[in-house]
Design an enzyme around this catalytic site. Structure first.
Site, mmCIF file in Angstrom:
data_model
loop_
_atom_site.group_PDB
_atom_site.id
_atom_site.type_symbol
_atom_site.label_atom_id
_atom_site.label_comp_id
_atom_site.label_asym_id
_atom_site.label_seq_id
_atom_site.Cartn_x
_atom_site.Cartn_y
_atom_site.Cartn_z
ATOM 1 N N SER A 412 0.820 -1.213 0.000
ATOM 2 C CA SER A 412 0.000 0.000 0.000
ATOM 3 C C SER A 412 0.855 1.265 0.000
ATOM 4 C CB SER A 412 -0.883 0.045 1.242
ATOM 5 O OG SER A 412 -1.653 -1.108 1.366
ATOM 6 N N HIS A 433 -1.055 -2.504 -7.270
ATOM 7 C CA HIS A 433 -1.798 -2.162 -6.046
ATOM 8 C C HIS A 433 -3.293 -2.289 -6.303
ATOM 9 C CE1 HIS A 433 -2.857 1.004 -2.790
ATOM 10 N NE2 HIS A 433 -2.892 -0.211 -2.306
ATOM 11 N N GLU A 445 -3.593 0.356 -9.327
ATOM 12 C CA GLU A 445 -2.449 1.267 -9.488
ATOM 13 C C GLU A 445 -1.270 0.432 -9.954
ATOM 14 O OE1 GLU A 445 -2.450 5.165 -6.585
ATOM 15 O OE2 GLU A 445 -2.034 3.249 -5.654
ATOM 16 N N ASN A 483 -3.213 6.410 -1.915
ATOM 17 C CA ASN A 483 -3.026 6.426 -0.463
ATOM 18 C C ASN A 483 -2.261 7.658 0.005
ATOM 19 O OD1 ASN A 483 -4.497 4.180 0.108
ATOM 20 N ND2 ASN A 483 -2.764 2.771 0.129
HETATM 21 P P1 NAI Z 1 -3.614 -9.810 5.784
HETATM 22 O O1 NAI Z 1 -2.977 -9.754 7.109
HETATM 23 O O2 NAI Z 1 -5.082 -10.029 5.668
HETATM 24 O O3 NAI Z 1 -2.924 -10.977 4.922
HETATM 25 C C1 NAI Z 1 -1.549 -11.187 4.851
HETATM 26 C C2 NAI Z 1 -1.333 -12.683 4.675
HETATM 27 O O4 NAI Z 1 -0.003 -12.923 4.285
HETATM 28 C C3 NAI Z 1 -1.590 -13.480 5.944
HETATM 29 O O5 NAI Z 1 -2.553 -14.480 5.686
HETATM 30 C C4 NAI Z 1 -0.231 -14.088 6.248
HETATM 31 O O6 NAI Z 1 -0.321 -15.367 6.831
HETATM 32 C C5 NAI Z 1 0.404 -14.119 4.891
HETATM 33 N N1 NAI Z 1 1.863 -14.143 4.931
HETATM 34 C C6 NAI Z 1 2.696 -13.433 5.703
HETATM 35 N N2 NAI Z 1 3.971 -13.725 5.388
HETATM 36 C C7 NAI Z 1 3.935 -14.615 4.389
HETATM 37 C C8 NAI Z 1 4.925 -15.285 3.640
HETATM 38 N N3 NAI Z 1 6.212 -15.092 3.870
HETATM 39 N N4 NAI Z 1 4.529 -16.139 2.676
HETATM 40 C C9 NAI Z 1 3.225 -16.365 2.444
HETATM 41 N N5 NAI Z 1 2.245 -15.743 3.134
HETATM 42 C C10 NAI Z 1 2.595 -14.883 4.080
HETATM 43 O O7 NAI Z 1 -3.177 -8.495 5.025
HETATM 44 P P2 NAI Z 1 -3.861 -7.781 3.776
HETATM 45 O O8 NAI Z 1 -4.814 -6.765 4.245
HETATM 46 O O9 NAI Z 1 -4.300 -8.813 2.811
HETATM 47 O O10 NAI Z 1 -2.636 -6.990 3.155
HETATM 48 C C11 NAI Z 1 -1.656 -7.623 2.362
HETATM 49 C C12 NAI Z 1 -0.896 -6.582 1.581
HETATM 50 O O11 NAI Z 1 -1.818 -5.883 0.754
HETATM 51 C C13 NAI Z 1 -0.208 -5.523 2.420
HETATM 52 O O12 NAI Z 1 0.984 -5.154 1.812
HETATM 53 C C14 NAI Z 1 -1.194 -4.380 2.417
HETATM 54 O O13 NAI Z 1 -0.574 -3.145 2.652
HETATM 55 C C15 NAI Z 1 -1.738 -4.467 1.019
HETATM 56 N N6 NAI Z 1 -3.037 -3.895 0.801
HETATM 57 C C16 NAI Z 1 -4.024 -3.997 1.734
HETATM 58 C C17 NAI Z 1 -5.265 -3.430 1.515
HETATM 59 C C18 NAI Z 1 -6.362 -3.561 2.522
HETATM 60 O O14 NAI Z 1 -7.397 -2.868 2.363
HETATM 61 N N7 NAI Z 1 -6.228 -4.387 3.525
HETATM 62 C C19 NAI Z 1 -5.563 -2.696 0.259
HETATM 63 C C20 NAI Z 1 -4.485 -2.710 -0.695
HETATM 64 C C21 NAI Z 1 -3.261 -3.250 -0.394
#
Ligand code: NAI
Ligand code: 3HC
Length: 683
Positions: A412, A433, A445, A483
């Site tokens: 993000s 993104h 993005e 963002n």
């Molecule tokens: P989340 O916490 O829901 O999911 C992250 C997942 O990655 C978890 O299930 C975790 O177990 C897994 N994980 C961590 N390390 C890992 C690895 N080494 N190998 C495989 N899996 C691994 O987080 P979320 O919200 O899905 O965010 C993920 C990314 O997307 C972040 O970079 C965030 O900034 C970005 N993002 C989030 C948005 C949102 O609204 N939540 C919107 C746009 C981007």
């Protein structure tokens, strides 16, 4: 064959005159098309050997509408009304053959024909509301005559095209033709008409479906639809109602007047601007149209959390097989379960069939081994928002991914170059993104790193379209375009709350403006702990306080709002207490803050940040910033986006507002204001 003009041909096939329009790319009804059509009709009518006329289009589609680029210019030559009159005056039957899309003025022209046939893949619609307009060439009068008032109301207010099969069932079409041979099929249909002795059948005279209609239908329709601030749908209802209360010509006059008033409205100008802005966003300055793209057929996703699961769904929905990697079996099972239950709820809501859902879900394969990504063409990392974790993933990926594979991060805010630097192929690394919920939000993005290759950018832009997203190129800056601007709004929102506004009043100011939700409801949805670091949190910000108290948003059923089991929000006494305590700790005596001040203090800094992004070259054009906000954050389409909104306020007023609230206007704003130029034109 006679060329009537460069976009209109007239041919004869036995006793059938064939008019072919050829005005690429979408056969829009430009002046030459209108003139050509009228002249060709006149010639066909005058030719004694002709017994019927067939209207068909060359190229990828039937007429996709009036030429929107002419709307800001003075009308010259024949009008669409003249075209309708010429068709209505025809003494020989006119058959219209449709492929691709018959939209807006295109469908209206088709409805002036006496019979309509189409290939099964054709789509028919009155999408004018998406441009802040009502159908302006008889659509609100002829459509109800063909398909009935209730269905017509739906089509002119939601703007969504229907399939040919649906059109046939409703009576909008008379027959379906073979997909590959529209012209031959339509000619045979026309000859059969003549053989059967069928003649002209003007839609304007077919009054059965608009006679004896109770006004209650219209009041019920109004009561059951919320157009969320959009004016055109309400105007379109008025026009359809007129079809049931006025003689045809009088109702047509009313429709024309309403169309012209809509065309001059700020809402329509904003929506037309957005239409062209969206198409411009797909063109990356400096990249030739024929920049080679890489084939991307096999996808990988790392992380099966909120975003990873959503991104895998986007690919699977587009028919692409996806391998999704997690760190442990529980997280993987949870991620896949969420994807599956989201598909199940789409089936329950009737959005897709059960069979479709099963096929889509079957395209997603879960694994705990990163090595399983070895054959993937494009891999999107969506692990925690933490630079060390991302670097570790990319360093491992570098050894696993095949040469030439594209490695993307869904970060993000984080620096794409820093992530790319742990690999030996920074030219193949970029940010992709997606926005939450990924299967719903249309924005993507595409973040260009310092070394990202042109081919990789062109591939990403093409992929965006293929998976139903609107790709916007963004430079590598903290928070990219969206963002980065959001951070400004969120800081302003937090300051307003600390000074005395309630989070609910802040949210209300923005929902009243037209956003689907305000900053606090949105923060609750995303998760207040997104990017929050528990170890470094000492109650210094509102977010720290909320996260420390375990109020982390919807996922904990508590954030700025309380949430019930159905995730319905309600104002929270506990949240207000946390805010009161925080104000006391900061020695702030709360004051009442009015809605105008709230709105201005939220929106003006966004405009200012947009201007800074442009000055730094982190967005290619101002309209790209608007597309980011329209498709990524729910900026109301009828306000065109923050840059268009700045122009509608006037840059002098923007500068005065920023100054009033103690903010320094970006030099670009001052410069453009001094020259009397618009920022939304900036490129
Ligand atoms: P989340 O916490 O829901 O999911 C992250 C997942 O990655 C978890 O299930 C975790 O177990 C897994 N994980 C961590 N390390 C890992 C690895 N080494 N190998 C495989 N899996 C691994 O987080 P979320 O919200 O899905 O965010 C993920 C990314 O997307 C972040 O970079 C965030 O900034 C970005 N993002 C989030 C948005 C949102 O609204 N939540 C919107 C746009 C981007
Ligand atoms: N007028 C002028 N230009 C148009 C146009 C129109 N109605 N429709 C599309 N174009 C242009 C686009 O700007 C684009 O130009 P570019 O290549 O220079 O960027 C080009 O045609 C191709 O368009 P798309 O990239 O959108 O092509 P797609 O194949 O993805 O989509 C489409 C085709 C579904 C026809 C889509 O372009 C579309 O939805 N067009 C608008 C349809 C519409 O709104 N029609 C109603 C117009 S208002 C009207 O008719 C009023 C009447 O009631 C009086």
């Amino acid at each position: 064959m006679t060329a009537i003009n460069p976009v209109t041909d007239l041919d004869r096939d036995g006793t059938v005159a064939v008019i072919t329009l050829n005005n690429p790319p979408v056969n829009a009804l430009s002046e030459r098309v209108r003139e050509g059509l009228i002249a060709a009709l006149r010639d066909a009518e005058a030719d004694s050997a002709v017994r019927a006329t067939l209207l068909i289009c060359a190229g990828r589609t039937f007429i996709a509408g009036a030429d929107i680029s002419e709307f800001d210019k003075k009308l010259t030559g024949a009008s669409l009304r003249d075209v309708q009159d010429a068709m209505d005056a025809a003494k020989k039957p006119i058959v219209v053959a449709i492929h691709g899309t018959a939209l807006g003025g295109g469908l209206e022209t088709a409805m002036c024909g006496h019979y309509r046939v189409a290939v099964p893949s054709a789509r028919l619609g009155q999408p004018e509301v998406a441009l802040g307009l009502v159908p302006g060439a008889g659509g609100t009068q002829r459509l109800p005559r063909l398909i009935g008032v209730e269905k017509a109301l739906e089509m002119v207010t939601d703007g969504k095209p229907i399939s040919a099969a649906h059109g046939l069932a409703l009576g909008l079409l008379d027959a379906l033709m073979p997909e590959q041979d529209l012209k031959a099929g339509a000619l045979a249909f026309t000859r059969q008409l003549l053989a059967d002795g069928k003649g002209i059948r003007r839609t304007r005279d077919r009054n059965e479906k608009v006679a004896g209609i109770s006004p209650q239908i219209f009041s019920d329709f109004r009561a059951s639809h919320n157009f969320r601030g959009f004016e055109a749908p309400g105007e379109a209802i008025k026009c359809v109602e007129a079809a049931t209360t006025m003689p045809f010509d009088q109702a047509l006059e009313l429709e024309s007047r309403i169309f012209l008033a809509c065309k001059d409205s700020l809402q329509s100008k904003a929506q037309r601007y957005a239409f062209f802005a969206e198409r411009k966003a797909g063109k990356i300055p400096g990249l030739a149209d024929d920049t080679p793209v890489q084939p991307v057929a096999k996808m990988g996703v790392i992380g099966a959390g909120l975003m990873g699961g959503g991104i895998a769904t986007v690919f699977a929905n587009a028919g692409l097989p996806v391998t999704i990697v997690e760190t442990d079996a529980t997280a993987l099972a949870r991620g896949l379960d969420t994807v599956k239950s989201n598909y199940e709820s789409s089936v329950k809501r009737g959005r897709i069939s059960e069979e479709d859902a099963r096929a889509r879900f079957a395209r997603i394969t879960g694994t705990l081994a990163l090595e399983d990504l070895a054959d993937r063409d494009l891999i999107v990392e969506a692990v925690f928002e933490n630079m060390d974790v991302k670097k570790e993933v990319f360093a491992r990926l570098e050894k696993i991914a095949r040469p030439g594979a594209i490695l993307a991060s869904n970060t993000s805010y984080l620096n794409i170059d820093e992530i790319a630097a742990v690999t030996s192929r920074p030219d193949h690394v970029l940010g992709l993104h997606f926005f939450s919920p990924a299967p719903v939000m249309k924005l993507l993005e595409i973040v260009r790193g310092a070394k990202t290759s042109d081919a990789v950018l062109a591939t990403a832009m093409k992929l965006a379209k293929a998976v139903g997203k609107v790709g916007v190129l963004a430079g590598n800056a903290h928070g990219f375009i969206g963002n980065r601007i959001l951070s400004q709004r969120q800081s302003a929102a937090n300051r307003l709350v600390v000074e005395g506004a309630s989070p609910y009043a802040v949210d209300k100011a923005l929902t009243n403006f037209g956003f689907p939700m305000g900053p606090f409801a949105m923060a609750d949805l995303a998760g207040l702990d997104l990017g929050w670091n528990a170890a470094q949190s000492h109650g210094e910000t509102l977010r720290d306080v909320f996260c420390e108290a375990g109020r982390r948003g919807q996922k904990t059923k508590a954030g700025f709002y309380d949430y019930d089991a159905a995730r319905k929000p309600s104002p929270s006494a506990a949240a207000e207490k946390l805010i009161d305590d925080f104000r006391a700790k900061k020695n702030v005596t709360p004051r009442a803050i009015g809605e105008d001040e709230i709105r201005e203090r939220l929106l003006l800094p966004m405009i200012n940040e947009g201007a800074k992004i442009l000055m730094e070259g982190k967005a290619s054009r101002a309209s790209d910033i608007d597309i980011v906000w329209l498709y990524g954050y729910g900026w109301p389409a009828y306000r065109g986006g923050p840059m268009f909104y700045a122009d509608s306020l006037g840059l002098d007023a923007v500068i005065a507002g920023l100054t009033k609230y103690g903010l320094s206007p970006a030099p670009l704003l001052e410069e453009l204001a001094a020259k009397g130029q618009r920022i939304s034109d900036f490129a």
